[in-house]
Design a protein around this motif. Structure first.
Motif, mmCIF file in Angstrom:
data_model
loop_
_atom_site.group_PDB
_atom_site.id
_atom_site.type_symbol
_atom_site.label_atom_id
_atom_site.label_comp_id
_atom_site.label_asym_id
_atom_site.label_seq_id
_atom_site.Cartn_x
_atom_site.Cartn_y
_atom_site.Cartn_z
ATOM 1 N N SER A 40 104.461 29.381 -9.285
ATOM 2 C CA SER A 40 102.798 28.996 -8.413
ATOM 3 C C SER A 40 102.508 30.545 -8.018
ATOM 4 O O SER A 40 102.776 31.102 -8.242
ATOM 5 C CB SER A 40 103.731 28.312 -7.182
ATOM 6 O OG SER A 40 105.070 27.237 -7.253
ATOM 7 N N ALA A 41 101.579 29.854 -7.433
ATOM 8 C CA ALA A 41 100.538 30.677 -6.531
ATOM 9 C C ALA A 41 101.234 31.618 -5.144
ATOM 10 O O ALA A 41 101.759 30.814 -4.730
ATOM 11 C CB ALA A 41 99.053 30.276 -6.199
ATOM 12 N N THR A 46 96.377 28.753 -2.733
ATOM 13 C CA THR A 46 96.054 27.114 -3.455
ATOM 14 C C THR A 46 95.324 27.324 -1.752
ATOM 15 O O THR A 46 94.194 26.654 -2.483
ATOM 16 C CB THR A 46 97.142 26.564 -3.871
ATOM 17 O OG1 THR A 46 97.529 27.266 -5.067
ATOM 18 C CG2 THR A 46 96.410 25.456 -5.120
ATOM 19 N N GLU A 129 97.354 31.126 -9.523
ATOM 20 C CA GLU A 129 98.296 31.304 -10.284
ATOM 21 C C GLU A 129 98.252 32.769 -11.392
ATOM 22 O O GLU A 129 99.309 33.473 -11.874
ATOM 23 C CB GLU A 129 98.781 29.493 -11.446
ATOM 24 C CG GLU A 129 99.419 29.156 -10.860
ATOM 25 C CD GLU A 129 99.420 27.608 -9.401
ATOM 26 O OE1 GLU A 129 98.073 27.962 -8.639
ATOM 27 O OE2 GLU A 129 99.604 27.636 -8.540
ATOM 28 N N PHE A 195 101.457 24.375 -12.808
ATOM 29 C CA PHE A 195 99.953 24.005 -11.779
ATOM 30 C C PHE A 195 98.700 23.802 -13.270
ATOM 31 O O PHE A 195 98.561 22.708 -12.075
ATOM 32 C CB PHE A 195 99.783 25.011 -10.488
ATOM 33 C CG PHE A 195 98.799 23.972 -9.555
ATOM 34 C CD1 PHE A 195 98.418 22.919 -9.391
ATOM 35 C CD2 PHE A 195 97.227 24.991 -9.325
ATOM 36 C CE1 PHE A 195 97.319 22.490 -8.489
ATOM 37 C CE2 PHE A 195 96.321 24.694 -8.874
ATOM 38 C CZ PHE A 195 96.531 23.509 -8.213
ATOM 39 N N SER A 212 103.357 23.108 -9.719
ATOM 40 C CA SER A 212 104.641 23.881 -10.008
ATOM 41 C C SER A 212 105.837 23.379 -10.895
ATOM 42 O O SER A 212 106.320 23.584 -11.887
ATOM 43 C CB SER A 212 104.539 24.829 -9.953
ATOM 44 O OG SER A 212 103.012 25.855 -9.669
#
Ligand code: ASP
Ligand code: MG
Length: 466
Positions: A40-41, A46, A129, A195, A212
């Motif tokens: 994930s980020a 996000t 991401e 994602f 994600s």
């Protein structure tokens, strides 16, 4: 032997966390010949990307620049902590800076146009991401592993529904085999964006917030992985929300059905769409804690061992309204329910629970409170003549309610479960406003006053531990 592991935002959210994550990847690699790591980020990124885009669309020319600087600060801090004064560090800094610049120029375009399209938003939010995979891959390489960052735009092929894109399995399989398998065969750890996907034209799409987990399941399915592991910041799926019920503990095994019910009813452990790709291929799913890697976590399999009558977990969704359509003229009239839910669907609201007594004098259902006014307006339009004739007496919303859901496949065919639940709530003087049980008998949902949610969860949880 292929394993897909997904790390959430908190697992890459700080230098310490990303260091732990890279250690976990190294440890795991010893036991698995092919390893895909979906990331994930960084936590909060996000949201930041969204915020910058939205403020630009609203005409604010400075807020997105602050967002951009914030992104630089957070990512560069990790580079200076974990790749200090190295050529890789410098190269990575330049590479990530380009992504932030791109974000800024997209924001500028949005500012000029005064409009933020779903397609533009996907291009912008996917940047979180795209940066985190490059960070993690560089850190893994720095520690002597061969790792490569890969954008899922090259792997997950979706339709055009920006922000909620639907993957095409066959096409995803083909591109994954072509792009990813050769790397995995060489023993390279593939670090892939969660994602994110792309349509057939190669335009970036996203799978929806929290998507994600879903990316990991899709890649697991496409690669016919042996297992999929979701690394997060809790020990697995809990028997209740630990903030409401201090005695809550981790559940060892759950069936796909049970976890799907839990995810739907608000337990925020897994993205609800994650289950389907793994069910279809019977791939076991494991939820583990990055900050407690020795913990067993929760294992999710086709059929978990059922002990008769056993309740496994309790969860709740709040901020709901219960809409009631009442009238003596509804008795025996066909089509009232169909028209009711047709009108609800017209207002694009999804219903969480429905209950109708067999006297047929009222239908009630729960919707998010924010949607209640538009649902009522739509119902009043649909039933305007019935309201005038008084066949329907009133359409009302009861606000501030919550749904408390009890999950456990072992409840199936076991008499007396609802009796125990209702007595437990009655003993705590919690009033039950409405009830629904699906015929799968895997869950029972009760509508209660929102203020009673914690009491209700605690009272029901006592039945689980005992
Ligand atoms: N970064 C995305 C989000 O925050 C996807 C994810 O974290 O699962 O929604
Ligand atoms: Mg998540």
């Amino acid at each position: 032997m292929t394993l897909v592991m997904k790390f959430g935002g908190t697992s890459v959210g700080s230098s310490e966390a990303i260091q732990r994550t890279s250690e976990i990847v190294c440890d795991t690699q010893r036991d698995w010949s092919q390893l895909v790591v979906v990331v994930s980020a960084m936590s909060g990124v996000t949201d930041l990307l969204h915020e910058g885009a939205a403020t630009a669309a609203a005409g604010n020319a400075t807020a997105y620049r602050e967002v951009a600087n914030n992104l630089r600060r957070r990512h560069f801090k990790i580079i200076s902590d974990l790749l200090p004064s190295s050529p890789e560090g410098q190269q990575l800094t330049a590479e990530l800076d380009k992504f932030v610049e791109r974000y800024e120029s997209l924001c500028k375009a949005v500012l000029v146009l005064g409009e933020l399209t779903p397609r533009a938003l996907d291009a912008m939010t996917s940047i979180g991401e795209r940066m985190s995979i490059r960070l993690l891959a560089a850190i893994l390489r720095h520690q002597g592993h061969s790792a490569q960052a890969i954008d899922a735009t090259e792997l997950i092929v979706t339709d055009d529904s920006y922000q909620n894109a639907v993957p095409d399995l066959e096409k995803t399989k083909a591109s994954t085999e072509a792009r990813l398998r050769p790397l995995l065969d060489e023993g390279v750890v593939a670090v892939v964006t969660g994602f994110v996907g792309a349509n057939e034209q190669g335009i970036t799409t996203t799978l929806g917030r929290g998507g994600s987990d879903y990316s990991a399941a899709i890649l697991g399915q496409a690669l016919e992985a042996l297992e999929v592991w979701i690394w997060t910041d809790v020990d697995g799926v809990m028997t209740a929300d630990p903030r409401l019920v201090p005695e809550a503990r981790t559940i060892n095994t759950l069936s796909y059905r049970e976890v799907a019910e839990l995810a739907f009813y608000g337990a925020k452990v897994l993205h609800p769409k994650t289950i389907r790709p793994v069910i279809e291929n019977d791939i076991p799913l494991r939820i583990k804690n990055t900050f407690n890697p020795q913990g067993a976590g929760t294992r999710i399999i086709q059929n978990s061992i059922q002990r008769n009558g056993k309740i496994k977990a309790v969860t709740a969704i709040r901020n709901l309204s219960l809409i009631n359509v009442e009238g003596k003229g509804m008795l025996g009239v066909p089509g009232i329910a169909a028209r009711t839910f047709g009108a609800v669907a017209d207002s694009k609201v999804s219903v969480l629970l429905i209950s109708q007594a067999s006297s047929e004098q009222s239908i009630c259902f729960a919707v998010p409170t924010g949607a209640a006014d538009s649902v009522i307006a739509s119902l009043e339009g649909e039933f305007s003549s019935e309201l005038i004739r008084r066949d329907i007496d009133r359409i009302v919303a009861k606000e501030n309610v919550a749904i408390v859901t009890v999950v456990g496949a072992g409840m199936q065919g076991t008499p007396g479960i609802s009796g125990r639940l209702f007595s437990a709530l009655g003993d705590q003087r919690v009033n039950i406003i409405a009830i629904a049980q699906g015929s799968s008998e895997c869950s029972i949902s009760m509508v209660v006053e929102e203020d009673d949610t914690a009491e209700a969860e605690k009272a029901i949880h006592a039945l689980i531990v005992s």
